[in-house]
Write a protein that holds these residues in place. Sequence first.
Motif, PDB file in Angstrom:
ATOM      1  N   VAL A  54       0.840  -1.201   0.000  1.00 17.00           N
ATOM      2  CA  VAL A  54       0.000   0.000   0.000  1.00 17.00           C
ATOM      3  C   VAL A  54       0.873   1.248   0.000  1.00 17.00           C
ATOM      4  N   LEU A  55       1.913   1.249   0.806  1.00 14.14           N
ATOM      5  CA  LEU A  55       2.801   2.406   0.872  1.00 14.14           C
ATOM      6  C   LEU A  55       3.528   2.625  -0.451  1.00 14.14           C
ATOM      7  N   ARG A  56       3.914   1.545  -1.102  1.00 11.81           N
ATOM      8  CA  ARG A  56       4.561   1.706  -2.416  1.00 11.81           C
ATOM      9  C   ARG A  56       3.589   2.301  -3.436  1.00 11.81           C
ATOM     10  N   ALA A  57       2.322   1.880  -3.360  1.00 16.28           N
ATOM     11  CA  ALA A  57       1.311   2.470  -4.238  1.00 16.28           C
ATOM     12  C   ALA A  57       1.104   3.943  -3.912  1.00 16.28           C
ATOM     13  N   ALA A  58       1.182   4.291  -2.644  1.00 17.92           N
ATOM     14  CA  ALA A  58       0.988   5.679  -2.228  1.00 17.92           C
ATOM     15  C   ALA A  58       2.068   6.592  -2.775  1.00 17.92           C
ATOM     16  N   ARG A  59       3.237   6.049  -3.047  1.00 15.34           N
ATOM     17  CA  ARG A  59       4.335   6.875  -3.556  1.00 15.34           C
ATOM     18  C   ARG A  59       4.029   7.429  -4.954  1.00 15.34           C
ATOM     19  N   ARG A  60       3.019   6.903  -5.610  1.00 14.01           N
ATOM     20  CA  ARG A  60       2.650   7.438  -6.918  1.00 14.01           C
ATOM     21  C   ARG A  60       1.926   8.775  -6.807  1.00 14.01           C
ATOM     22  N   ALA A  61       1.565   9.181  -5.594  1.00 10.46           N
ATOM     23  CA  ALA A  61       0.973  10.502  -5.383  1.00 10.46           C
ATOM     24  C   ALA A  61       2.056  11.574  -5.510  1.00 10.46           C
ATOM     25  N   ARG A  62       1.620  12.803  -5.752  1.00 14.48           N
ATOM     26  CA  ARG A  62       2.578  13.901  -5.887  1.00 14.48           C
ATOM     27  C   ARG A  62       3.294  14.184  -4.571  1.00 14.48           C
ATOM     28  N   PHE A  63       2.593  14.035  -3.455  1.00 20.82           N
ATOM     29  CA  PHE A  63       3.166  14.299  -2.136  1.00 20.82           C
ATOM     30  C   PHE A  63       2.779  13.154  -1.215  1.00 20.82           C
ATOM     31  N   LEU A  64       3.753  12.600  -0.512  1.00 21.44           N
ATOM     32  CA  LEU A  64       3.509  11.481   0.392  1.00 21.44           C
ATOM     33  C   LEU A  64       3.947  11.851   1.804  1.00 21.44           C
ATOM     34  N   ALA A  65       2.998  11.789   2.735  1.00 22.04           N
ATOM     35  CA  ALA A  65       3.286  11.983   4.155  1.00 22.04           C
ATOM     36  C   ALA A  65       3.085  10.663   4.883  1.00 22.04           C
ATOM     37  N   ALA A  66       3.756  10.504   6.015  1.00 18.66           N
ATOM     38  CA  ALA A  66       3.637   9.268   6.791  1.00 18.66           C
ATOM     39  C   ALA A  66       3.919   9.564   8.253  1.00 18.66           C
ATOM     40  N   THR A  67       3.403   8.700   9.125  1.00 19.51           N
ATOM     41  CA  THR A  67       3.718   8.788  10.546  1.00 19.51           C
ATOM     42  C   THR A  67       4.762   7.738  10.899  1.00 19.51           C
ATOM     43  N   LEU A  68       5.419   7.969  12.020  1.00 11.17           N
ATOM     44  CA  LEU A  68       6.453   7.044  12.490  1.00 11.17           C
ATOM     45  C   LEU A  68       5.874   5.844  13.233  1.00 11.17           C
ATOM     46  N   ARG A  69       4.554   5.762  13.361  1.00  7.72           N
ATOM     47  CA  ARG A  69       3.960   4.643  14.097  1.00  7.72           C
ATOM     48  C   ARG A  69       4.270   3.300  13.450  1.00  7.72           C
ATOM     49  N   GLU A  70       4.392   3.310  12.135  1.00 10.81           N
ATOM     50  CA  GLU A  70       4.620   2.055  11.402  1.00 10.81           C
ATOM     51  C   GLU A  70       6.032   2.050  10.802  1.00 10.81           C
ATOM     52  N   GLN A  71       7.028   2.390  11.618  1.00 11.85           N
ATOM     53  CA  GLN A  71       8.388   2.528  11.110  1.00 11.85           C
ATOM     54  C   GLN A  71       8.916   1.259  10.439  1.00 11.85           C
ATOM     55  N   PRO A  72       8.643   0.056  10.945  1.00  7.80           N
ATOM     56  CA  PRO A  72       9.102  -1.134  10.221  1.00  7.80           C
ATOM     57  C   PRO A  72       8.539  -1.226   8.811  1.00  7.80           C
ATOM     58  N   THR A  73       7.274  -0.833   8.617  1.00  3.38           N
ATOM     59  CA  THR A  73       6.679  -0.855   7.281  1.00  3.38           C
ATOM     60  C   THR A  73       7.331   0.186   6.386  1.00  3.38           C
ATOM     61  N   LEU A  74       7.656   1.349   6.946  1.00  5.61           N
ATOM     62  CA  LEU A  74       8.345   2.380   6.164  1.00  5.61           C
ATOM     63  C   LEU A  74       9.693   1.868   5.668  1.00  5.61           C
ATOM     64  N   LEU A 129       7.559  13.255   7.229  1.00  7.14           N
ATOM     65  CA  LEU A 129       7.509  12.197   8.229  1.00  7.14           C
ATOM     66  C   LEU A 129       7.227  12.856   9.576  1.00  7.14           C
ATOM     67  N   VAL A 130       6.179  12.394  10.269  1.00  9.37           N
ATOM     68  CA  VAL A 130       5.776  13.016  11.535  1.00  9.37           C
ATOM     69  C   VAL A 130       5.746  11.968  12.639  1.00  9.37           C
ATOM     70  N   GLY A 131       6.321  12.314  13.774  1.00 10.19           N
ATOM     71  CA  GLY A 131       6.302  11.425  14.924  1.00 10.19           C
ATOM     72  C   GLY A 131       6.307  12.219  16.210  1.00 10.19           C
ATOM     73  N   SER A 132       6.181  11.520  17.323  1.00 12.54           N
ATOM     74  CA  SER A 132       6.189  12.157  18.636  1.00 12.54           C
ATOM     75  C   SER A 132       7.536  11.934  19.313  1.00 12.54           C
ATOM     76  N   ALA A 133       8.099  13.009  19.811  1.00 10.46           N
ATOM     77  CA  ALA A 133       9.364  12.899  20.543  1.00 10.46           C
ATOM     78  C   ALA A 133       9.171  12.250  21.904  1.00 10.46           C
ATOM     79  N   ASN A 134       7.918  12.124  22.355  1.00 12.41           N
ATOM     80  CA  ASN A 134       7.636  11.600  23.686  1.00 12.41           C
ATOM     81  C   ASN A 134       7.110  10.177  23.679  1.00 12.41           C
ATOM     82  N   ASP A 135       7.039   9.561  22.517  1.00 13.28           N
ATOM     83  CA  ASP A 135       6.520   8.202  22.397  1.00 13.28           C
ATOM     84  C   ASP A 135       7.667   7.278  21.991  1.00 13.28           C
TER      85      ASP A 135
END
Length: 258
Positions: free
Chosen positions: A130-150, A160-166
């Motif tokens: 799914v993430l590879r398919a998403a890269r076909r968009a002009r702009f791709l944002a993601a969260t750090l919750r699924e870092q292994p998948t990234l 890329l957005v994540g929490s410094a406290n998590d």
Amino acid sequence: MGHVELVEFARVPRWPRSGEIVHADDVWTDPAGGGAVVARQLALLAGRCELFTALGEDEVGRRAVRRLAELGLDVHAQHPRGSTTRRAWTHIDADGERTITVLGDKLLPAGALPLDGYDLVFFVSGEAEVLRAARRARFLAATLREQPTLHEAAVPIDLLVGSANDSSERYDGALDARVVVLTNGADGGTANGEVYAAVSPPGRIVDTYGAGDSFAAAVAFGLARGDGLAHALELGARAGAEVLTGRGPYAAQLAFKR
């Protein structure tokens, strides 16, 4: 794109101590989770948003789809055979802080989704394909919750957005990301290592649920439409601050007046 769970919210005077009984003075239910909150915030800013998610093959999942549609989202939900929609309990204390218990496995969107031509795709959770398919968009944002998948998908990420406290979102620095934002609650956070300021909420803090996801969605929206980083961060900070003043994640999300 990302996960959705049906969340039962309860406002309590405080988080119960071991063995204690507390009484809730307000109880409600809504489909929430990162995928739903990000999508709703994007819809309010952009005028429309499609949510790609996975829900159980049950009445809970069908109920969630109906409610998400009422919130203005175009929902594309996969229903894996025999699956059960994940649920959650969320306690909101007198300070507005939320404490979450999840019940069941996270259902993730899967497969090579038709994402060509989109201006912005925000990846909250899903399988690597799914993430590879998403890269076909002009702009791709993601969260750090699924870092292994990234790491598995190994595609360039614009934001890329994540929490410094998590601890589960601690960034290892190994991803190909153009802008990395790490939030730090009321102290703002950093963007590519530079500190940015938070925005004070425009009223009393009622509920913190959804503030971080709304912040992330608004930053992605700003960058995707061509804003400079400072302006996009300011928009994100405003969006996160607005959510704090409402009941649940949707009551006070930032919307453009059209």
